[in-house]
Design an enzyme around this catalytic site. Structure first.
Site, PDB file in Angstrom:
ATOM      1  N   SER A 181       0.849  -1.193   0.000  1.00  0.00           N
ATOM      2  CA  SER A 181       0.000   0.000   0.000  1.00  0.00           C
ATOM      3  C   SER A 181       0.884   1.242   0.000  1.00  0.00           C
ATOM      4  O   SER A 181       2.105   1.151   0.045  1.00  0.00           O
ATOM      5  CB  SER A 181      -0.918  -0.005   1.220  1.00  0.00           C
ATOM      6  OG  SER A 181      -0.148   0.244   2.381  1.00  0.00           O
ATOM      7  N   LYS A 182       0.212   2.368  -0.029  1.00  0.00           N
ATOM      8  CA  LYS A 182       0.904   3.653  -0.122  1.00  0.00           C
ATOM      9  C   LYS A 182       1.996   3.847   0.925  1.00  0.00           C
ATOM     10  O   LYS A 182       2.994   4.513   0.665  1.00  0.00           O
ATOM     11  CB  LYS A 182      -0.115   4.786   0.019  1.00  0.00           C
ATOM     12  CG  LYS A 182      -0.351   5.518  -1.284  1.00  0.00           C
ATOM     13  CD  LYS A 182      -1.264   6.699  -1.040  1.00  0.00           C
ATOM     14  CE  LYS A 182      -1.588   7.388  -2.353  1.00  0.00           C
ATOM     15  NZ  LYS A 182      -2.717   8.287  -2.246  1.00  0.00           N
ATOM     16  N   ARG A 183       1.768   3.285   2.106  1.00  0.00           N
ATOM     17  CA  ARG A 183       2.770   3.557   3.140  1.00  0.00           C
ATOM     18  C   ARG A 183       4.084   2.833   2.865  1.00  0.00           C
ATOM     19  O   ARG A 183       5.090   3.090   3.513  1.00  0.00           O
ATOM     20  CB  ARG A 183       2.222   3.235   4.536  1.00  0.00           C
ATOM     21  CG  ARG A 183       1.873   1.815   4.707  1.00  0.00           C
ATOM     22  CD  ARG A 183       0.971   1.565   5.892  1.00  0.00           C
ATOM     23  NE  ARG A 183       0.498   0.209   5.781  1.00  0.00           N
ATOM     24  CZ  ARG A 183       1.219  -0.858   6.094  1.00  0.00           C
ATOM     25  NH1 ARG A 183       2.437  -0.706   6.575  1.00  0.00           N
ATOM     26  NH2 ARG A 183       0.751  -2.066   5.928  1.00  0.00           N
ATOM     27  N   GLY A 235       5.565   3.266   0.076  1.00  0.00           N
ATOM     28  CA  GLY A 235       6.209   4.102  -0.943  1.00  0.00           C
ATOM     29  C   GLY A 235       5.326   4.168  -2.166  1.00  0.00           C
ATOM     30  O   GLY A 235       4.109   4.035  -2.070  1.00  0.00           O
TER      31      GLY A 235
END
Ligand code: ZN
Length: 489
Positions: free
Chosen positions: A257-259, A261
């Protein structure tokens, strides 16, 4: 069998690398078998779907080169068709109206949760027998109506009448046989109170109308599959072949996911990756062919098969992506790399026409850049004069002791008729020898003078590409710098 695959993203964000991999697998499977690849935009969620997101998905697909033979189709344009199918299911007794109020369903759910049961619809509005049976017996099939409780909602949802027992078996092309018990499935809503269809219905209708032979999608859809198969059978159709691709994990073992990167395809483009590097990376994320790591697109098409897709999840590894990017920067056709390189220069506000041929710079720089961004940043001095020398490099190399040699080198370079790397190289070598200097003692100050920094491609190539006028101007600037430094010492 006529092979037809599809990619069916929801336009509620960017094109995620997981989605891109699913698209790639579907595309490869169609190409490998001479079939067709269809793009379908699942935009029935009108609140969350945006035109920008559609653009982002199309941009990502086109950057990766995943061309589609049909589409993009938009589900939002197919509502009349979905209504027709819902009606057909109602008419055949495979679906029914549910008038349960939100409150009733909430109370039901709370009770089930309290009893540690799986929350599910209890079949309250489900007719005890199907309309078809009633029709046979010539009885008005008005059960749904008679089930309307006083004070219930007047905008009923439509539920699919799932078989009460037996099992649904799927022969997944990646995971093998998976069986689901019908007793575990409740009667899912296929149309909301306002008449709009739900996900499981639209997917089934579209896959069938678009004659999809292989549904290749993320394994987060596995639990939807038995419901979809039941609807397909209720419509008298044959299910497609399913292939559920395992998920992609981040470096911590959680779903990517986005966290972790960048996860958007367009973001990788912006960060300076070549599309072939990302494609090569994505194909190896869950698929293998022996120990081979590098695959051209043609090789992928020739070799890809669903049987070789891993059943286990794969972890995203940015270092490997960087390694592949370097590989393609070094080995791809320089003219091809130059197109992307020029785009990055442009995005940095640099005019690619204000300096040497992009292809030449790519050839000079490609051995030492991990990304196109790095290549562009290292190449600004070819296209733009710099304000100041890199302080550390100037401190070390633009010293008064080299002033005289550098001035003489400038004279000789100025006298050169042919501004080519070999001619430039000869002048530097000759002068170093005459002045009894190690080559680096002369070349490195020359490099700092002309590029403004301590590293660049080989000095002769650098000077050739910077050009004569600019090189001499910058040498003057360096000599002035050395002079100022001597007088202030
Ligand atoms: Zn109900």
């Amino acid at each position: 069998m006529r092979i037809r695959t599809r990619f069916a993203p929801s336009p509620t964000g960017y094109l995620h690398v997981g989605g891109a991999r699913t698209a790639l697998f579907s595309w490869l499977y169609a190409r490998r078998h001479g079939g067709e690849f269809i793009l379908r935009v699942e935009d029935t969620d009108r609140e969350r779907s945006t035109a920008e997101s559609v653009d982002a998905i199309l941009e990502g697909m086109s950057w990766l080169g995943l061309d589609y033979d049909q589409g993009p189709f938009f589900q939002s344009e197919r509502f009349p068709r979905y209504r027709e199918v819902v009606q057909r299911l109602l008419d055949s007794g495979h679906a029914y109206h549910c008038y349960c109020s939100k409150e009733r369903l909430e109370t039901l759910r709370a009770g089930q949760m309290a009893n540690k049961q799986k929350p599910r619809y209890d079949g309250h509005c489900r007719p005890s027998c199907s309309r078809a049976v009633h029709a046979l017996r010539d009885i008005r099939p008005s059960m749904a109506k008679s089930a309307v409780p006083a004070g219930a909602t007047d905008a009923p949802v439509v539920r699919f009448r799932n078989p009460a027992d037996g099992e649904v078996v799927m022969e997944d092309a990646i995971r093998g046989r998976i069986a689901f018990q019908n007793a575990e499935l409740d009667d899912l809503i296929i149309a909301r109170g306002d008449g709009t269809p739900t996900y499981n219905l639209t997917v089934v209708v579209d896959d069938s109308d678009m004659e999809i032979s292989h549904v290749i999608r993320g394994d987060d859809h596995i639990n939807n599959t038995p419901r979809q198969i039941n609807i397909i059978r209720a419509l008298g159709l044959e299910p497609p072949i399913y292939a559920h691709v395992p998920m992609i994990l981040g470096d911590d073992g959680q779903r990517l996911s986005k966290r972790h990167g960048a996860v958007s395809v367009v973001e990788y483009r912006k960060q300076g990756y070549l599309p072939e590097a990302l494609l090569n990376y994505l194909v190896r994320l869950g698929w293998s062919h022996g120990d081979q790591e590098i695959f051209s697109l043609d090789e992928m098409v020739a070799l890809f098969d669903l049987e070789d897709v891993n059943r286990a999840a794969s972890a995203f590894n940015t270092e490997k992506l960087v390694w592949l990017n370097q590989h393609y920067l070094k080995t791809a056709d320089p003219a091809h790399v130059a197109r992307y390189f020029g785009m990055h220069l442009g995005e940095m506000g640099i005019d690619p026409d204000a300096g040497p041929e992009l292809t030449e710079v790519v050839m000079a720089q490609r051995e030492r850049a991990k990304t196109l961004i790095e290549m562009a940043e290292n190449s600004v001095f070819f296209y733009q004069d710099f304000e100041a020398f890199d302080a550390k490099a100037a401190q070390k190399h633009l010293r008064p002791v080299i002033g005289a040699a550098l001035a003489m080198l400038k004279e000789r370079l100025q006298a050169l008729d042919s501004w080519t790397a070999p001619a430039i190289h000869q002048e530097v070598v000759d002068l170093a020898e005459e002045m009894d200097l190690k080559l680096g003692k002369l070349a490195q100050p020359l490099r700092v003078a002309v590029s403004g920094r301590g590293f660049s491609p080989p000095i002769d190539i650098t000077l050739e590409l910077v050009g004569k006028r600019r090189s001499l101007e910058r040498l003057d600037k360096a000599l002035k710098f050395i002079e100022d430094r001597a007088s202030s010492a």
